[in-house]
Design an enzyme around this catalytic site. Structure first.
Site, PDB file in Angstrom:
ATOM      1  N   GLU A   1       7.039   0.945  14.238  1.00  0.00           N
ATOM      2  CA  GLU A   1       7.419   2.223  13.630  1.00  0.00           C
ATOM      3  C   GLU A   1       8.598   2.891  14.332  1.00  0.00           C
ATOM      4  O   GLU A   1       9.357   3.632  13.699  1.00  0.00           O
ATOM      5  CB  GLU A   1       6.215   3.175  13.619  1.00  0.00           C
ATOM      6  CG  GLU A   1       5.071   2.701  12.728  1.00  0.00           C
ATOM      7  CD  GLU A   1       4.187   1.647  13.388  1.00  0.00           C
ATOM      8  OE1 GLU A   1       4.292   1.473  14.619  1.00  0.00           O
ATOM      9  OE2 GLU A   1       3.414   0.986  12.669  1.00  0.00           O
TER      10      GLU A   1
ATOM     11  N   PHE B   1       0.952   6.564  11.668  1.00  0.00           N
ATOM     12  CA  PHE B   1       1.849   5.793  12.542  1.00  0.00           C
ATOM     13  C   PHE B   1       3.284   6.303  12.458  1.00  0.00           C
ATOM     14  O   PHE B   1       4.039   6.212  13.429  1.00  0.00           O
ATOM     15  CB  PHE B   1       1.803   4.312  12.156  1.00  0.00           C
ATOM     16  CG  PHE B   1       0.418   3.796  11.877  1.00  0.00           C
ATOM     17  CD1 PHE B   1      -0.648   4.160  12.708  1.00  0.00           C
ATOM     18  CD2 PHE B   1       0.162   2.976  10.796  1.00  0.00           C
ATOM     19  CE1 PHE B   1      -1.937   3.704  12.451  1.00  0.00           C
ATOM     20  CE2 PHE B   1      -1.120   2.515  10.535  1.00  0.00           C
ATOM     21  CZ  PHE B   1      -2.170   2.877  11.356  1.00  0.00           C
TER      22      PHE B   1
ATOM     23  N   HIS C   1      -1.007   7.743   2.999  1.00  0.00           N
ATOM     24  CA  HIS C   1      -2.388   7.740   3.485  1.00  0.00           C
ATOM     25  C   HIS C   1      -2.663   8.912   4.423  1.00  0.00           C
ATOM     26  O   HIS C   1      -3.386   8.779   5.413  1.00  0.00           O
ATOM     27  CB  HIS C   1      -2.723   6.411   4.163  1.00  0.00           C
ATOM     28  CG  HIS C   1      -2.747   5.241   3.207  1.00  0.00           C
ATOM     29  ND1 HIS C   1      -1.724   4.967   2.333  1.00  0.00           N
ATOM     30  CD2 HIS C   1      -3.682   4.280   2.993  1.00  0.00           C
ATOM     31  CE1 HIS C   1      -2.027   3.891   1.617  1.00  0.00           C
ATOM     32  NE2 HIS C   1      -3.206   3.463   1.991  1.00  0.00           N
TER      33      HIS C   1
ATOM     34  N   ASP D   1     -11.630   4.259   6.661  1.00  0.00           N
ATOM     35  CA  ASP D   1     -10.911   3.819   7.867  1.00  0.00           C
ATOM     36  C   ASP D   1     -11.161   4.747   9.057  1.00  0.00           C
ATOM     37  O   ASP D   1     -10.979   4.348  10.204  1.00  0.00           O
ATOM     38  CB  ASP D   1      -9.406   3.732   7.598  1.00  0.00           C
ATOM     39  CG  ASP D   1      -9.040   2.434   6.880  1.00  0.00           C
ATOM     40  OD1 ASP D   1      -9.854   1.498   6.925  1.00  0.00           O
ATOM     41  OD2 ASP D   1      -7.959   2.376   6.286  1.00  0.00           O
TER      42      ASP D   1
ATOM     43  N   SER E   1       0.823  -1.215   0.000  1.00  0.00           N
ATOM     44  CA  SER E   1       0.000   0.000   0.000  1.00  0.00           C
ATOM     45  C   SER E   1       0.853   1.259   0.000  1.00  0.00           C
ATOM     46  O   SER E   1       0.388   2.307  -0.432  1.00  0.00           O
ATOM     47  CB  SER E   1      -1.039   0.003   1.118  1.00  0.00           C
ATOM     48  OG  SER E   1      -0.495  -0.376   2.321  1.00  0.00           O
TER      49      SER E   1
END
Lengths: 323, 298
Positions: free
Chosen positions: A68, A93, A119, A127, A47
């Protein structure tokens, strides 16, 4: 006068592609050019479009799992060992969760880690608020040594990625998930630290970044039919901010409207207010997210809800000018 | 300032002496003693700082900088060097002393610790002082940086014979970032990575086992596919031997759990968690230097 090449039919029949796709191509190209380029991902390889790099250069791809903090600190260690690391995750994140690690081990340490936050913005859609990163521009642009890049379309994301690889320094690259219109052309320029005049005008400067630049072009077109002449300034580099280009536009128009898919507090809106307050005070209308989180919904529904479509922007600018 | 205190306490060592690599155990013990005195002197000159941790880690840094590591103080960026990441950056005084006694910068500069304009920042900064490989202070990020460096050497550039070291505090491994790195280093079989936990059982709020128990510490790391060695971290010989063992393991990273005494060498500082983040007064410093000098204050 603008010399920026705009895609033909950009306003009537634009070609659509997610901005992150350009990053994937740009990273692959950068990897071909320079074997120091490495890619790290926190379990979102397809993604974030890093799979193109992973499949071509498996030994230079590092999967770190859903981690992360480790993502950027491993990258900082790799940078110290002479590599040029690109790290990717969702912006919610990274840098959402690992800001201190980015500050200490990349920015303060002055290691050329590129934090890629995909994103970002409300266009993530269904989401919902947890995944719609809106605060990233604010938290990244306050870091000394850090560059903040927000490409306007997939072609520009490709150019920006190659430019970042060619000029290693701590950087944040903000990407979006949904398909968005391509307004630039393969010949359009991109330089880190430059803003670009996309349309000339006299009455107001629409200063936009990322996905909102296209909507600013649509708004300027709609405004011209109402006899309002809007200049469009595209700001793909939030930091370092191209003050000269922005101020010269504001000296012509005397009014600023900032447009971003992010919190206006601390975002592009904040940056422009800091600049104008210090250098050339003008009225500033800040369009974007106003001290609230996003929510679930389709990406177009959400843009409409938060009044970030070209038509709605034109309405708000018209109201501002009619006073 | 530093020489004044040295003179006042009857310090007999030449204050500027620099040491090279040695295999001789008694020489290494002497260097560890000098480093402890440097730590006391620089903290006595400083406006604030941490005392217990640095004193307890003297043998670890001595074994690394004066025996195990390939490095060149005249050429800090030497491409063939071994690399050391100090993860628990608040123990900077022991690193600064080891670097100064190796010849990276003048020993006299230790007296500037934490002062405005000093290259010896409160926590180490990479671009400020020669020999600092990475900025640290916020806990939990040294292991992952060391792992990133080791991964480049072992699995991308395929360099053999270079090693990457890091030291963490035991309280530090409360941090989640450490366990993310533990998984990473195990997965990528970083045999060129040798990490230490300075296991001194204290952290700021008290005893580690009260604040957040680290039970089954050895088993924790073994379960992440690390090669684990447990030693007396205040025995320089044990540290040297553990590093040699770690270097011989090529398929897994090595974790050396170094049991140390916080404040080691100065009885009124030893084992007392209140010395984590405090510095000695000038009277206490003179007493500590006398103790470290074998009781001689002449």
């Amino acid at each position: 006068m603008t010399t920026y090449p705009i895609a033909p039919d950009a306003l009537t029949k634009p070609h659509l592609e997610p901005i992150r796709f350009g990053f994937g191509r740009g990273l692959l190209a950068a990897g071909e050019l320079d074997e120091r380029v490495v890619a790290l991902c926190a379990d979102l390889t397809e993604s974030t479009r890093m799979h193109l790099f992973r499949d071509r250069f498996p030994e230079r791809f590092v999967g770190v799992g859903v981690a992360e903090q480790n993502l950027v600190t491993v990258a900082a260690g790799m940078a110290h060992a002479g590599m040029i690391p690109f790290t990717s995750s969702y912006a919610a994140f990274s840098p959402g969760r690992n800001w201190e690690q980015i500050k200490t081990t990349a920015a303060l340490n002055d290691q050329p880690v590129v934090v890629v936050g995909s994103h970002a913005g409300v266009n993530v859609g269904y989401d919902g608020a947890t995944h719609q990163m809106l605060e990233d521009i604010a938290i990244m642009r306050v870091l000394p040594n850090m560059r903040v890049i927000v490409p306007g379309d997939s072609l520009e994301a490709e150019r920006a990625t190659r430019a970042l690889a060619a000029d290693p320094a701590p950087s944040y690259l903000r990407l979006a998930r949904d398909k968005t219109p391509i307004f630039s052309t393969p010949d359009s320029p991109f330089e880190i630290g430059r803003a670009y005049l996309l349309a000339d005008g006299r009455d107001v400067s629409l200063i936009a970044t990322g996905t909102m630049t296209y909507h600013a072009l649509v708004a300027a077109d709609a405004l011209s039919r109402k006899g309002i002449s809007a200049e469009v300034v595209h700001v793909p580099t939030i930091k370092p901010l191209d003050s000269a280009t922005i101020l010269s536009s504001l000296r012509r128009t005397g009014r600023a409207v900032t447009i971003e898919e992010a919190q206006v507090a601390g975002g592009l809106g904040g940056a422009i207010c800091e600049l104008t307050a210090a250098e050339h005070p003008v009225p500033v209308l800040r369009l974007g997210m106003r001290d609230r989180y996003g929510e679930s919904g389709g990406s177009t529904e959400l843009l409409e809800k938060f009044r970030l479509t070209g038509t709605q922007i034109a309405e708000d600018v018209d109201r501002l000018i009619q006073g | 300032m530093i020489d004044t205190i040295g003179a006042a306490s009857g310090e007999a060592l030449p204050p500027q002496r620099v040491y090279g690599r040695t295999d001789d155990e008694s020489s290494l013990r002497e260097i560890a003693r000098v480093i402890r005195q440097d730590i006391i002197r620089m903290l006595a000159c400083a406006p604030s700082g941490h005392t217990a941790g640095p004193l307890g880690m003297a043998e670890l840094l001595t074994a690394l900088y004066f025996n195990a590591m390939r490095h060149d103080p005249a050429n800090p960026d030497w491409p063939e060097r071994d690399v050391f990441f100090l993860s628990n950056g608040h123990t900077a005084p022991v690193l600064y002393a080891a670097l100064a006694r190796s010849g990276y910068f003048p020993v006299a500069e230790l007296a500037t610790l934490r002062r405005l304009g000093s290259r010896l920042q409160g926590h180490p900064e990479r671009k400020t002082l020669p020999g600092i490989e990475s900025t640290s202070g916020p806990l939990g990020s040294g292991l992952s940086q060391a792992a990133g460096y080791a991964h480049v050497l072992r699995n991308i550039k395929r360099v053999r014979g270079r090693f990457v070291y890091t030291v963490m505090g035991d309280g530090e491994i409360n941090e989640g970032n450490v366990w993310e790195a533990a998984m990473f280093a195990g997965k990528y079989r970083l045999g060129n990575l040798i990490a230490f936990i300075d296991r001194n059982y204290i952290q700021i709020d008290g005893a580690t086992e009260d604040v957040m128990p680290l039970t089954h510490l050895r088993a924790k790391w073994e379960s992440f596919d690390w090669h684990v060695i447990e030693i007396d971290g205040n025995s320089v010989r044990a540290v040297v031997e553990a590093i040699q063992l770690g270097k011989a393991v090529s398929h897994a990273p090595t974790m050396i759990i170094a049991n140390t005494v916080p404040g080691k060498g100065v009885p009124f500082i030893e084992y007392d968690h209140r010395w984590h983040g405090t510095i000695p007064s000038s009277t206490q410093a003179e007493e500590a230097l006398r103790i470290l000098n074998g009781g001689l204050d002449a």
